[in-house]
Each structure stands twice: as structure tokens, then as C-alpha cells.
Design an enzyme around this catalytic site. Structure first.
Site, PDB file in Angstrom:
ATOM      1  N   ASN A   1     -31.459  25.426 -21.662  1.00  0.00           N
ATOM      2  CA  ASN A   1     -32.683  25.184 -22.434  1.00  0.00           C
ATOM      3  C   ASN A   1     -32.515  23.809 -23.070  1.00  0.00           C
ATOM      4  OD1 ASN A   1     -34.855  25.114 -24.147  1.00  0.00           O
ATOM      5  ND2 ASN A   1     -34.464  27.108 -25.077  1.00  0.00           N
TER       6      ASN A   1
ATOM      7  N   ARG B   1     -35.321  26.574 -18.684  1.00  0.00           N
ATOM      8  CA  ARG B   1     -36.545  26.959 -19.379  1.00  0.00           C
ATOM      9  C   ARG B   1     -37.458  25.743 -19.421  1.00  0.00           C
ATOM     10  NH1 ARG B   1     -37.835  26.757 -25.529  1.00  0.00           N
ATOM     11  NH2 ARG B   1     -39.814  27.841 -25.509  1.00  0.00           N
TER      12      ARG B   1
ATOM     13  N   HIS C   1     -44.405  31.772 -24.923  1.00  0.00           N
ATOM     14  CA  HIS C   1     -43.477  32.910 -25.050  1.00  0.00           C
ATOM     15  C   HIS C   1     -43.577  33.845 -23.840  1.00  0.00           C
ATOM     16  CE1 HIS C   1     -43.894  32.299 -29.668  1.00  0.00           C
ATOM     17  NE2 HIS C   1     -42.770  31.710 -29.246  1.00  0.00           N
TER      18      HIS C   1
ATOM     19  N   GLY D   1     -41.073  35.076 -34.198  1.00  0.00           N
ATOM     20  CA  GLY D   1     -39.851  34.311 -34.467  1.00  0.00           C
ATOM     21  C   GLY D   1     -40.233  33.081 -35.256  1.00  0.00           C
TER      22      GLY D   1
ATOM     23  N   ARG E   1     -46.156  26.236 -38.859  1.00  0.00           N
ATOM     24  CA  ARG E   1     -47.451  25.965 -38.208  1.00  0.00           C
ATOM     25  C   ARG E   1     -48.555  26.803 -38.855  1.00  0.00           C
ATOM     26  NH1 ARG E   1     -45.256  27.039 -32.236  1.00  0.00           N
ATOM     27  NH2 ARG E   1     -43.185  26.327 -32.826  1.00  0.00           N
TER      28      ARG E   1
ATOM     29  N   ASP F   1     -38.341  30.026 -43.501  1.00  0.00           N
ATOM     30  CA  ASP F   1     -37.480  31.106 -43.004  1.00  0.00           C
ATOM     31  C   ASP F   1     -37.852  32.424 -43.690  1.00  0.00           C
ATOM     32  OD1 ASP F   1     -35.297  32.931 -42.608  1.00  0.00           O
ATOM     33  OD2 ASP F   1     -34.106  31.210 -41.951  1.00  0.00           O
ATOM     34  N   MET F   2     -38.227  33.410 -42.885  1.00  0.00           N
ATOM     35  CA  MET F   2     -38.699  34.682 -43.435  1.00  0.00           C
ATOM     36  C   MET F   2     -37.659  35.350 -44.345  1.00  0.00           C
ATOM     37  SD  MET F   2     -41.092  36.716 -43.834  1.00  0.00           S
ATOM     38  CE  MET F   2     -42.464  36.574 -42.716  1.00  0.00           C
ATOM     39  N   ARG F   3     -36.364  35.141 -44.052  1.00  0.00           N
ATOM     40  CA  ARG F   3     -35.332  35.749 -44.908  1.00  0.00           C
ATOM     41  C   ARG F   3     -35.464  35.249 -46.342  1.00  0.00           C
ATOM     42  NH1 ARG F   3     -30.960  34.431 -40.401  1.00  0.00           N
ATOM     43  NH2 ARG F   3     -32.401  32.693 -40.302  1.00  0.00           N
TER      44      ARG F   3
ATOM     45  N   GLY G   1     -36.830  36.926 -33.602  1.00  0.00           N
ATOM     46  CA  GLY G   1     -36.070  36.865 -34.857  1.00  0.00           C
ATOM     47  C   GLY G   1     -36.628  37.689 -36.011  1.00  0.00           C
TER      48      GLY G   1
ATOM     49  N   GLU H   1     -37.614  41.536 -34.805  1.00  0.00           N
ATOM     50  CA  GLU H   1     -36.474  42.436 -34.586  1.00  0.00           C
ATOM     51  C   GLU H   1     -35.726  42.745 -35.881  1.00  0.00           C
ATOM     52  OE1 GLU H   1     -33.920  40.828 -31.463  1.00  0.00           O
ATOM     53  OE2 GLU H   1     -35.713  40.243 -30.349  1.00  0.00           O
TER      54      GLU H   1
ATOM     55  N   GLU I   1     -34.680  36.080 -23.430  1.00  0.00           N
ATOM     56  CA  GLU I   1     -35.315  35.118 -22.526  1.00  0.00           C
ATOM     57  C   GLU I   1     -34.304  34.528 -21.543  1.00  0.00           C
ATOM     58  OE1 GLU I   1     -38.508  32.846 -25.062  1.00  0.00           O
ATOM     59  OE2 GLU I   1     -37.104  33.856 -26.373  1.00  0.00           O
TER      60      GLU I   1
HETATM   61  P1  AMP Z   1     -36.350  33.122 -33.300  1.00  0.00           P
HETATM   62  O1  AMP Z   1     -37.288  31.966 -33.243  1.00  0.00           O
HETATM   63  O2  AMP Z   1     -36.795  34.289 -32.504  1.00  0.00           O
HETATM   64  O3  AMP Z   1     -34.925  32.745 -33.044  1.00  0.00           O
HETATM   65  O4  AMP Z   1     -36.400  33.621 -34.826  1.00  0.00           O
HETATM   66  C1  AMP Z   1     -35.834  32.856 -35.849  1.00  0.00           C
HETATM   67  C2  AMP Z   1     -36.359  33.322 -37.174  1.00  0.00           C
HETATM   68  O5  AMP Z   1     -36.044  34.706 -37.391  1.00  0.00           O
HETATM   69  C3  AMP Z   1     -35.712  32.627 -38.367  1.00  0.00           C
HETATM   70  O6  AMP Z   1     -36.392  31.462 -38.704  1.00  0.00           O
HETATM   71  C4  AMP Z   1     -35.826  33.656 -39.465  1.00  0.00           C
HETATM   72  O7  AMP Z   1     -36.986  33.369 -40.211  1.00  0.00           O
HETATM   73  C5  AMP Z   1     -36.056  34.968 -38.766  1.00  0.00           C
HETATM   74  N1  AMP Z   1     -35.041  35.980 -39.110  1.00  0.00           N
HETATM   75  C6  AMP Z   1     -33.816  36.138 -38.609  1.00  0.00           C
HETATM   76  N2  AMP Z   1     -33.179  37.185 -39.211  1.00  0.00           N
HETATM   77  C7  AMP Z   1     -34.052  37.689 -40.112  1.00  0.00           C
HETATM   78  C8  AMP Z   1     -34.013  38.772 -41.048  1.00  0.00           C
HETATM   79  N3  AMP Z   1     -32.954  39.547 -41.184  1.00  0.00           N
HETATM   80  N4  AMP Z   1     -35.114  38.979 -41.813  1.00  0.00           N
HETATM   81  C9  AMP Z   1     -36.203  38.205 -41.693  1.00  0.00           C
HETATM   82  N5  AMP Z   1     -36.297  37.184 -40.823  1.00  0.00           N
HETATM   83  C10 AMP Z   1     -35.237  36.922 -40.040  1.00  0.00           C
END
Ligand code: AMP
Length: 410
Positions: free
Chosen positions: A7, A91, A180, A210, A241, A283-285, A331, A334, A385
Site C-alpha cells: 500500500n 492497493r 473502501h 475508520g 472530513r 481520533d475517536m478514542r 478502526g 470494530e 483489506e
Molecule cells: P482505521 O482507519 O480503520 O485504521 O481506523 C483508525 C481509527 O480507529 C483511529 O483514528 C481511531 O479513531 C479509531 N480507533 C481505534 N481504536 C479505537 C477505540 N478503541 N475506540 C475508538 N476508536 C478507535
């Protein structure tokens, strides 16, 4: 057969080496800061500590050379010889209308990908650098490309056309493509296996949430509609975004704030979404943490994010006249039980009854998060992926005429 999955981005490159007979990852890693001094190669082999090497990697050709050196390294490698790599899969984000499935690379495929640079200026040129770098380092190894847009080529015109003068579609291919697709392809197949139902009898809504986020309505195994459009800016609210907005906001903001078009484009792609509304993070965390600590802006960002996912789910139930399962992946999808709960709370009309305990379970396997009595199932199905790219590449190489010949001659 060993397949290397690449990628390639403009200044970074991720790799996964698969043994396809066992569908096992032999090694994976990434090269960051390509073109800058102190580039970093991070390499990981199962059960071993991650290994980091800092050096000067000025271009993608050197980056691939470094990866191949690492894969055949006496101490950290997993291959005795680079000839043990029998195929490479890439990819590629944008396949436009030219590609509705994965293909082996030849001159005409490279030409088509180049023609699509305009539609994905941040992605396709970077992918092409990866393809050329592999070609230089492994000239005799077949390469395949797997497109993020290909899966959505089954969308009907009523889903993919914008209600603007059709001349713009005819002249410039301005239409919705969706992204996606590799993830939707993988997750829809995995969901059908999990439900033990034939794919061509299923209506699925998959939410790939994600860093970038989209939803797709998958009718009888085929993409029927999806939330991202001509670019990955349309649809859901994302980390940075904006997602859907009134297009009139663009000229209005340009006038009021004395901005250029590029500045507004950058605002919508890089400085909007969760980051803009929360003022804290993309970042959702971090959003969830701040919200749970009582931060009102983070709470609003979280609620808007979930509300928009719920609205798309409602729209896709109507679009397909029903749904057999709603699936969360990627992310956030899940990992964030809280986000899933917020989305599902508004889906009781469709018969969703969330099982709070199941929703909290963490697993790398597909799982149901609704109660036994729930009329509609909600699932979490981890995406993969890279594995889908490896599988498509493997099949394409196995089925190319020369390979068939050599197998039949054995
Ligand atoms: P991805 O683009 O699929 O790799 O997702 C990445 C995103 O997943 C990160 O920017 C986080 O915001 C989110 N993420 C990862 N772990 C968690 C978690 N335990 N709780 C909430 N969001 C998460």
C-alpha cells in the site's frame, strides 16, 4: 505461493508478506518519511519484537529495496531469497469506470491508472510510484492491482449520478465512485459465511467506520449505493472530513472569509469533522475520553458523528426495501462499543435490540451484538483489506495462461 501486498503512499509505504497456502502473514511493516532524511523502516515478524531501522530513503525504489533486504535479512528476514516472492499485489484507490475488478498489471493498465491521476491526485500517483519501484526491484514478478472503487461499479445510475448537467459526466466523468470497496468486498463475504446464508440472498448495510468512514448498501452481494462520492469527502462525518454539506457553503465561505478554493478544499478535508466540532482531536478514542470527562464539544461531535451514520442506515433500509444485517467494521466500528451503542439506540423501529454485554466483547472474530430475540441482527466483522488484495493477486496469478500451462505440464 508468497504474495507481497503493498500500500504505497506519497511518503510512506506499508507491506504484508503472505503465504497463500496457509493464508498466513509471514512479515509486515512500513516505511515512513520517504524522501526525507531519517526515514524509518519498521518490520514485524509474528511473536518477535518490532524492529526499527533509521536510514536515508530518498525514493520508493530504495524503499522497496530496503523492504526486500529486510525480508531476506539473515536475522530478521523470513525468506532465503527474493525469488521466493511469486507475486505482488497493490492497493490502488481510484479505478474510475475503467476497472470493475482486480487485474494483473501490464502497459495498458498502467496507462489507465495514469489517466485517473486527476480524479485521485493524492493517491494514484503515489500508488504508481510503488508499482514502478517493484517493477525495478522485481522485474520478473507479476503484479496485480486491487481498486478501492471497483466493488462499487455495480451501482445503478440512479445511485451514482449527480443531479447536475449530464455533460459534466460525459466530458469529465463527474459521478459518484465510492471507496473502501476492498473492505466491503471482504466484509460482505465474511458476513455471509458468518450468517451461513448465500450472499445473493442478502441485503446488508455495512458501516466502514475508520479514519475515513463510509456506509454501503449491499444488495445480493453487489454494491447498490455507498456514501462516499466522486472523492472520499462525501457522506459521513469523519475524523477530519466534513462529509455531506450544502455545496453553496463553498462559494459563501470563499466570499465571507476571503479564502481561495484550495484553502476551502483543505478546510473540508483536513480541518473539519470530529476535529473541527470537538476542537480536540480527530481520533475517536480521544473524543470518547473527553466526552466521558464532561467535555460538551466532544459530546456534540460524538452525537453528530453517530447521528449521521444512523441517518445513512435508515436511508439504505429504504433504498433496498429491507435489510438482513447491519455490520460495523474498521478502526472505530470494530473497537468503539460506545459509538455502536449510540448508533443502535435509534434503530429500535427496525427491530434492533442491542445486547450491551455482547457489544462490549473484544474479539478479532465476527460476532453478533444484538440479543437473541432481536428482529434485526447487528454484527461486528473485522475487515482485512490486505488479505483480500493477497487473495485477488493469488487468484489472478494462478489463472494467468502461463501459470495454467506450467501447472498442466507438471
Ligand atoms: P482505521 O482507519 O480503520 O485504521 O481506523 C483508525 C481509527 O480507529 C483511529 O483514528 C481511531 O479513531 C479509531 N480507533 C481505534 N481504536 C479505537 C477505540 N478503541 N475506540 C475508538 N476508536 C478507535
Amino acid at each position: 505461493m508468497n504474495v507481497l501486498v503493498i500500500n504505497s503512499g506519497s511518503s510512506s509505504l506499508k507491506y504484508h508478506l503472505y503465504n497463500m497456502e496457509k493464508e498466513e502473514v509471514l512479515a509486515k511493516g512500513r516505511v515512513e518519511r520517504i524522501g526525507m532524511d531519517s526515514s524509518i523502516l519498521t518490520h514485524e515478524v509474528d511473536h518477535e519484537p518490532e524492529m526499527r531501522e533509521v536510514s536515508e530513503i530518498l525514493d520508493h525504489t530504495t524503499a522497496i529495496k530496503k523492504v526486500l533486504d529486510m525480508l531476506t535479512h539473515r536475522q530478521y528476514g523470513v525468506l532465503t531469497n527474493i525469488n521466493d516472492i511469486q507475486a505482488v499485489g497493490h492497493r490502488v484507490v481510484h479505478g474510475g469506470e475503467s476497472f470493475s475488478e482486480s487485474v494483473l498489471i501490464d502497459q495498458s493498465v498502467k496507462l489507465e491508472i495514469r489517466k485517473l491521476f486527476d480524479l485521485a491526485p493524492l493517491h494514484n500517483p503515489a500508488h504508481m510510484m510503488g508499482i514502478m519501484a517493484v517493477e525495478i526491484n522485481l522485474p520478473d514478478v507479476p503484479q496485480a492491482v486491487v481498486f478501492d472503487t471497483a466493488f462499487h461499479q455495480t451501482m445503478p445510475p440512479k445511485s451514482y449520478l449527480y443531479a447536475i448537467p449530464t455533460v459534466l459526466y460525459r466530458k469529465h466523468k463527474i459521478r459518484r465512485y465510492g471507496f473502501h470497496g476492498t473492505s466491503y468486498d471482504y466484509v460482505s463475504k465474511r458476513t455471509a459465511e458468518f450468517l451461513e446464508r448465500p450472499m445473493n440472498k442478502l441485503k446488508l448495510i455495512i458501516c466502514h467506520i475508520g479514519n475515513g468512514a463510509s456506509c454501503a448498501a449491499i444488495l445480493e452481494g453487489k454494491s447498490y449505493d455507498t456514501s462516499m462520492g466522486m472523492t472520499p469527502l462525501e457522506g459521513l462525518m469523519m475524523g477530519t472530513r466534513s462529509g455531506d454539506l450544502d455545496p453553496a457553503i463553498v462559494p459563501y465561505t470563499i466570499n465571507k472569509e476571503d479564502l481561495t478554493l484550495n484553502e476551502v478544499n483543505s478546510m473540508l478535508n483536513k480541518h473539519s469533522g470530529l476535529l473541527a466540532v470537538s476542537g480536540i482531536s480527530s481520533d475517536m478514542r480521544e473524543i470518547v475520553e473527553a466526552m466521558n470527562d464532561g467535555n460538551e464539544a466532544a459530546k456534540l461531535a460524538f452525537e453528530m458523528y453517530a447521528y449521521r451514520i444512523r441517518k445513512y442506515i435508515g436511508a439504505y433500509v429504504a433504498a433496498m426495501d429491507g435489510v438482513d444485517a447491519i455490520v460495523f467494521t474498521a478502526g472505530v466500528g470494530e473497537n468503539s462499543a460506545q459509538l455502536r451503542k449510540e448508533v443502535c439506540q435509534g434503530l429500535t423501529f427496525f427491530g434492533v435490540e442491542l445486547d450491551e454485554e455482547r457489544n462490549e466483547v473484544r474479539s478479532s472474530e465476527p460476532r453478533r451484538i444484538t440479543t437473541k430475540g432481536s428482529k434485526l441482527s447487528v454484527l461486528v466483522v473485522p475487515t482485512n483489506e490486505e488479505l483480500l488484495i493477497a487473495r485477488d493477486t493469488y487468484q489472478l496469478v494462478l489463472n494467468q495462461p502461463a501459470a495454467v500451462e506450467s501447472i498442466s505440464n507438471e
